[in-house]
Motif scaffolding. Structure first.
Motif, mmCIF file in Angstrom:
data_model
loop_
_atom_site.group_PDB
_atom_site.id
_atom_site.type_symbol
_atom_site.label_atom_id
_atom_site.label_comp_id
_atom_site.label_asym_id
_atom_site.label_seq_id
_atom_site.Cartn_x
_atom_site.Cartn_y
_atom_site.Cartn_z
ATOM 1 N N ALA A 199 -1.171 -1.886 -6.792
ATOM 2 C CA ALA A 199 -1.600 -1.283 -8.117
ATOM 3 C C ALA A 199 -2.689 -0.390 -8.135
ATOM 4 N N MET A 200 -3.823 -0.637 -7.096
ATOM 5 C CA MET A 200 -4.962 0.324 -6.902
ATOM 6 C C MET A 200 -4.209 1.559 -6.224
ATOM 7 N N ALA A 201 -3.202 1.364 -5.345
ATOM 8 C CA ALA A 201 -2.808 2.739 -4.674
ATOM 9 C C ALA A 201 -2.124 3.756 -5.547
ATOM 10 N N MET A 202 -1.303 2.920 -6.563
ATOM 11 C CA MET A 202 -0.731 3.943 -7.366
ATOM 12 C C MET A 202 -1.839 4.517 -8.360
ATOM 13 N N LEU A 255 -0.249 9.978 -1.172
ATOM 14 C CA LEU A 255 -1.465 10.283 -1.619
ATOM 15 C C LEU A 255 -2.114 11.028 -0.505
ATOM 16 N N ALA A 256 -1.995 10.728 0.565
ATOM 17 C CA ALA A 256 -2.606 11.235 1.779
ATOM 18 C C ALA A 256 -1.932 12.810 1.986
ATOM 19 N N ALA A 258 -10.136 -4.051 -4.865
ATOM 20 C CA ALA A 258 -8.976 -3.131 -5.559
ATOM 21 C C ALA A 258 -8.946 -2.968 -7.041
ATOM 22 N N PHE A 259 -9.337 -3.962 -7.339
ATOM 23 C CA PHE A 259 -9.489 -4.121 -9.120
ATOM 24 C C PHE A 259 -10.699 -2.891 -9.467
ATOM 25 N N TRP A 260 -11.920 -3.257 -9.064
ATOM 26 C CA TRP A 260 -12.974 -2.132 -9.173
ATOM 27 C C TRP A 260 -12.924 -0.671 -8.698
ATOM 28 N N ASP A 296 0.857 -1.178 -0.013
ATOM 29 C CA ASP A 296 -0.039 -0.088 -0.010
ATOM 30 C C ASP A 296 0.660 1.234 0.097
ATOM 31 N N ASN A 297 1.995 1.142 -0.781
ATOM 32 C CA ASN A 297 2.933 2.235 -0.480
ATOM 33 C C ASN A 297 2.529 3.581 -0.984
ATOM 34 N N ALA A 298 1.892 3.741 -2.180
ATOM 35 C CA ALA A 298 1.430 4.944 -2.569
ATOM 36 C C ALA A 298 0.434 5.737 -1.792
#
Length: 357
Positions: free
Chosen positions: A275-278, A215-216, A343-345, A209-211
């Protein structure tokens, strides 16, 4: 179906499939969404968690905002009700519940708390009705004081995003703005603590969940216009990109070893949540700066789900509407759990909004 023609910065033509909630519906019963799947069937032995029901609530908000699908309202009610039930008297949240509806008393999780605050913040901003919004507000305000005691970076980051959504939607003068600065400054403190010329990050290891962390800071910048928040977010993501992009292909940090300061970056197993986080980061960066490079990178990050990845294999299953739990060195994980499918959706609706812009 939305299409974006090939450009120099984007590999290939992007087509979004129609929204298919079948697997989300399959994984959800009257209590909530079940955590894990045995391939494409719910694994009831694993029960439920607040983490996934909060992610699912966020998904329903994005889906409702994009296209008012009647199934989404029913799901939203289930997930919000689950979160309400899991909230303790002091405002914090239990995280796990067995399939027989017995709550696991384990003190809760800062990650789960933060994701719940984030989902509630989105719901107060874009909820479908005043009644639903007021219910989300009640749960949010009861939970809010716990933000001040958070230690986990991801708990802080997700809470900060939810808080910014909450303030930015309807509550500009309710006294919570100071809390935005306190949470953002905690992230800045950790960034200064661990960063040097070669390692520009908030901790000594890149994990999951790095990104969400930079993002915050983008959300905090949008409210406060503190330049350090924007500068740090963009600098940190530039560093993250150096670890996770190879020839324009996203390689989320593998959970079999992660990426440590002075060490190597694990290639596998790659997780949909990353990928979602990015995608979420790039949407917000594009929104704030208008720089089309962030748009292009958001698209590339989403393409990871549909086959532009290390193995050139899709994780999204168009037949079920589910998403595989990860990318192994030699194959796609066959299980389609709640976290991965949601996450995908979420990424799907975020990319759809970027394309609409």
């Amino acid at each position: 179906m939305k299409t974006i023609q090939k450009k120099e910065t984007i590999s290939g033509k992007i087509s979004l499939p129609a929204f298919n909630p079948d697997h989300v519906l399959n994984m959800t019963d009257n209590t909530g969404i079940i955590q894990h799947a045995l391939r494409n069937i719910p694994n009831r032995k694993e029960g439920y968690c607040t983490d996934d029901n909060s992610r699912a609530l966020l998904l329903t908000v994005l889906a409702w905002k994009h296209d008012s699908h009647p199934d989404v309202l029913k799901l939203m009610s289930v997930y919000l009700s689950f979160i309400h039930y899991m909230q303790m008297e002091d405002g914090y949240f239990h995280n796990f519940m067995h399939y027989n509806k017995q709550i696991v008393i384990d003190g809760g999780s800062e990650d789960a708390y933060g994701r719940t605050i984030m989902a509630l913040g989105y719901l107060t901003a874009d909820g479908p009705s005043p009644l639903t919004i007021r219910t989300a507000e009640d749960i949010f305000l009861k939970a809010a004081p716990h933000m001040d005691k958070l230690i986990s970076l991801r708990g802080i980051a997700n809470s900060l995003i939810g808080l910014c959504m909450f303030i930015g939607s309807h509550h500009p003068l309710d006294g919570h703005l100071n809390r935005v600065g306190l949470l953002a400054d905690k992230l800045i403190h950790e960034y200064r603590r661990y960063s040097d010329k070669k390692w520009c990050w908030f901790e000594e290891v890149l994990t999951y969940d790095n990104a969400m962390i930079p993002l915050a800071l983008l959300h905090a910048y949008e409210l406060t216009r503190q330049d350090e928040y924007l500068h740090t977010a963009l600098e940190a993501v530039s560093f993250l990109e150096s670890k996770v992009f190879r020839d324009g292909i996203l390689y989320p940090v593998g959970n079999n070893g992660w990426s440590s300061k002075g060490g190597n970056t694990a290639l596998f197993d790659q997780q949909p949540l990353d990928a979602m986080a990015m995608v979420l980061f790039y949407q917000q960066a594009f929104h704030i700066t208008g720089d089309k490079k962030f748009f292009a990178r958001g698209i590339r990050s989403w393409q990871w789900f549909i086959g532009e990845n290390a193995l050139q294999l899709p994780l999204y299953d168009k037949d079920t509407g589910g998403c595989s739990d990860g990318l192994h060195p030699d194959r796609v994980n066959e299980n389609q759990g709640a976290e991965s499918t949601i996450a995908f959706w979420i990424a799907y609706f975020v990319v759809s909004e970027m394309l609409d812009r």
